[in-house]
Design a protein around this motif. Structure first.
Motif, mmCIF file in Angstrom:
data_model
loop_
_atom_site.group_PDB
_atom_site.id
_atom_site.type_symbol
_atom_site.label_atom_id
_atom_site.label_comp_id
_atom_site.label_asym_id
_atom_site.label_seq_id
_atom_site.Cartn_x
_atom_site.Cartn_y
_atom_site.Cartn_z
ATOM 1 N N ALA A 1 0.574 -1.060 0.150
ATOM 2 C CA ALA A 1 -0.039 0.086 -0.109
ATOM 3 C C ALA A 1 1.059 1.343 0.023
ATOM 4 O O ALA A 1 0.460 2.219 -0.759
ATOM 5 C CB ALA A 1 -0.946 0.056 1.284
ATOM 6 N N ALA A 2 2.015 1.147 0.815
ATOM 7 C CA ALA A 2 2.959 2.572 0.796
ATOM 8 C C ALA A 2 3.545 2.590 -0.282
ATOM 9 O O ALA A 2 3.830 3.705 -0.969
ATOM 10 C CB ALA A 2 3.816 2.413 2.065
ATOM 11 N N ILE B 1 3.695 5.356 -5.969
ATOM 12 C CA ILE B 1 3.358 5.514 -7.330
ATOM 13 C C ILE B 1 2.473 6.620 -7.710
ATOM 14 O O ILE B 1 2.704 7.392 -8.639
ATOM 15 C CB ILE B 1 3.035 4.222 -7.800
ATOM 16 C CG1 ILE B 1 4.121 2.990 -7.555
ATOM 17 C CG2 ILE B 1 2.648 4.123 -9.207
ATOM 18 C CD1 ILE B 1 3.796 1.652 -7.950
ATOM 19 N N TRP B 2 1.574 6.448 -6.954
ATOM 20 C CA TRP B 2 0.345 7.481 -7.084
ATOM 21 C C TRP B 2 1.027 8.942 -7.118
ATOM 22 O O TRP B 2 0.526 9.687 -7.895
ATOM 23 C CB TRP B 2 -0.677 7.290 -5.703
ATOM 24 C CG TRP B 2 -1.799 8.399 -6.169
ATOM 25 C CD1 TRP B 2 -1.930 9.758 -5.576
ATOM 26 C CD2 TRP B 2 -3.151 8.240 -6.910
ATOM 27 N NE1 TRP B 2 -3.163 10.243 -6.074
ATOM 28 C CE2 TRP B 2 -3.801 9.051 -6.422
ATOM 29 C CE3 TRP B 2 -3.564 7.055 -7.308
ATOM 30 C CZ2 TRP B 2 -5.180 9.320 -7.150
ATOM 31 C CZ3 TRP B 2 -4.745 7.053 -7.811
ATOM 32 C CH2 TRP B 2 -5.566 8.186 -7.910
ATOM 33 N N ALA B 3 2.066 9.243 -6.213
ATOM 34 C CA ALA B 3 2.338 10.595 -5.974
ATOM 35 C C ALA B 3 2.942 11.198 -7.454
ATOM 36 O O ALA B 3 2.887 12.278 -7.725
ATOM 37 C CB ALA B 3 3.197 10.536 -4.926
ATOM 38 N N ASN B 4 3.563 10.055 -8.092
ATOM 39 C CA ASN B 4 4.085 10.526 -9.452
ATOM 40 C C ASN B 4 3.310 9.947 -10.830
ATOM 41 O O ASN B 4 3.551 10.435 -11.895
ATOM 42 C CB ASN B 4 5.405 10.051 -9.500
ATOM 43 C CG ASN B 4 6.254 10.579 -8.561
ATOM 44 O OD1 ASN B 4 6.567 11.788 -8.401
ATOM 45 N ND2 ASN B 4 6.884 9.814 -7.663
ATOM 46 N N ILE C 1 -4.101 14.879 -1.040
ATOM 47 C CA ILE C 1 -3.014 14.431 -1.592
ATOM 48 C C ILE C 1 -2.826 14.558 -3.150
ATOM 49 O O ILE C 1 -1.933 15.193 -3.594
ATOM 50 C CB ILE C 1 -3.047 12.767 -1.686
ATOM 51 C CG1 ILE C 1 -3.443 12.276 -0.235
ATOM 52 C CG2 ILE C 1 -2.089 11.977 -2.145
ATOM 53 C CD1 ILE C 1 -2.199 12.402 0.702
ATOM 54 N N SER C 2 -4.226 14.493 -3.874
ATOM 55 C CA SER C 2 -4.107 14.902 -5.200
ATOM 56 C C SER C 2 -5.424 15.563 -5.397
ATOM 57 O O SER C 2 -6.481 15.276 -4.677
ATOM 58 C CB SER C 2 -4.122 13.721 -5.780
ATOM 59 O OG SER C 2 -5.058 13.022 -6.021
ATOM 60 N N TYR D 1 -2.715 0.367 -2.481
ATOM 61 C CA TYR D 1 -3.002 1.582 -1.879
ATOM 62 C C TYR D 1 -4.520 2.121 -1.775
ATOM 63 O O TYR D 1 -4.956 2.647 -0.542
ATOM 64 C CB TYR D 1 -2.204 2.593 -2.465
ATOM 65 C CG TYR D 1 -2.392 4.186 -2.395
ATOM 66 C CD1 TYR D 1 -2.269 4.624 -0.895
ATOM 67 C CD2 TYR D 1 -2.525 5.219 -3.319
ATOM 68 C CE1 TYR D 1 -2.560 5.852 -0.567
ATOM 69 C CE2 TYR D 1 -2.920 6.482 -3.116
ATOM 70 C CZ TYR D 1 -2.607 6.883 -1.615
ATOM 71 O OH TYR D 1 -3.102 8.174 -1.299
ATOM 72 N N LEU D 2 -5.197 2.007 -2.814
ATOM 73 C CA LEU D 2 -6.556 2.497 -3.198
ATOM 74 C C LEU D 2 -7.603 1.681 -2.205
ATOM 75 O O LEU D 2 -8.529 2.254 -1.370
ATOM 76 C CB LEU D 2 -7.191 2.247 -4.403
ATOM 77 C CG LEU D 2 -6.182 3.186 -5.396
ATOM 78 C CD1 LEU D 2 -6.750 2.775 -7.062
ATOM 79 C CD2 LEU D 2 -6.621 4.703 -5.169
#
Ligand code: CUA
Length: 348
Positions: free
Chosen positions: A253-254, A259-262, A274-275, A343-344
């Protein structure tokens, strides 16, 4: 469209099935999830009572017509081989008045309560403690906003039991139709116009909804769920939704969060804090708010159960699961997709 015999037979079977289903539901709960005969709101109850009224009028007309027809067969039949007397009646004013006035009265008896019911669902004012829920139809998913709470969610709405709900229906693109059979409806969701529908949900439970107006490739995949909660349950849901997104403690998840951040996912999907969905991308680019994605039961216009496998498969190739979908295939590799899914899912 011409119907071929096997199609006709199919339709006849369908009608028979529907009739049996209608009879069956007279005895209580039903196995049919989109059943319109088990009302769970004041509006659905009123629609049900209209349905019964109209059916009774129809039954009365049917009995009278068939009765007169059967009587006429007896009165006017002759023995085989004997010609009957020719009628010399050219017109009958009383008869003509009767067959004009009676249907007009029947239509009036059906129209008045129907129009009254329709108007009652869109009053010009409503009580102050009504809960306003904005419903935004997108190709092909539903967005639900709670302006008084500053909350946004997708595909699954929560409503408190026994409170007046004031739905404001808006479209982001084309014409959709908001329909939850157990709660009543339908009502069109039209671009450039705000339609409304008010109702009071009566019975806690989960009810299926479906877009009921053809709106393109994945019209049939534009489903949603409505959860009617007890007043306390609804308060708990609101409090939970108001919290920010969970932060994963470690593991896949971390890694998914990194990955999500980019990843470009963040352009269209909001995860609060976050986004953020960029206001320059209006319309079809907007994707569901995912702040509490992990606590929803379904995804992708409520067509898939919310499992890590489904989420990963969806990220890898959305178009395979929902034809025409606006979410692009970003060429995410399977191992990355499963980390993003982890993560989701952690966003409870
Ligand atoms: Cu939206 Cu059909």
């Amino acid at each position: 469209m011409k119907l071929r015999p096997n199609r006709l037979a199919g339709r006849a079977r369908g009608l028979l099935f529907a009739a049996l289903a209608a009879l069956g539901t007279g005895c209580g709960e039903t196995r049919y999830p989109m059943d319109t005969f088990s009302p769970k709101s004041d509006l659905a109850e009123r629609i049900q009572s209209l349905y019964i009224q109209v059916t009774l009028w129809d039954l009365l007309v049917f009995i009278i017509v068939v009765g007169i027809f059967a009587a006429a067969l007896g009165w006017f039949s002759t023995r085989v081989g004997e010609p009957g007397e020719a009628s010399d009646v050219e017109s009958d004013l009383r008869l003509e008045i009767a067959w004009t006035v009676i249907p007009a009265l029947i239509l009036l008896a059906i129209t008045v309560p129907t129009v009254r019911t329709v108007l009652s669902t869109q009053p010009s004012t409503w009580s102050k403690d009504a809960l306003t829920v904005e419903v935004i139809g997108h190709q092909w998913w539903w967005e639900f906003r709670y302006p008084s709470e500053g909350l946004t969610t997708a595909d699954e709405a929560h409503l408190p039991q026994n409170r007046l709900i004031h739905f404001q229906l808006i479209s982001a693109d084309v014409i959709h139709s908001f329909w939850v059979p157990a709660l009543g409806g339908k009502r069109d969701v039209v671009p450039g116009q705000t339609n409304q529908i008010t109702l009071v949900p009566k019975v806690p439970g989960m009810y299926y909804g479906q877009c009921a107006e053809y709106c393109g490739d994945s019209h049939a995949n534009m489903r949603f769920r409505v959860f009617v909660d007890t007043p306390e349950g609804f308060k708990r849901w609101i409090a939970h939704e108001k919290q920010g997104p969970a932060t994963p403690k470690g593991g896949p998840a971390a890694e998914g969060a990194a990955i999500w951040a980019n990843a470009p996912c963040a352009i269209c999907h909001t995860i609060r804090g976050i986004s953020g969905f960029s206001p320059q991308y209006q319309g079809s680019f907007r994707g569901p708010d995912l702040t509490h994605f992990g606590s929803r039961t379904t995804l992708a216009g409520s067509i898939l159960d919310n499992t890590p496998e489904h989420v990963a498969a969806w990220i890898e190739n959305p178009d395979r699961l929902k034809p025409g979908v606006y979410m692009p295939n970003l060429g995410v590799k399977p191992e990355e997709a499963s980390k993003l899914a982890a993560y989701l899912e952690s966003l409870k």
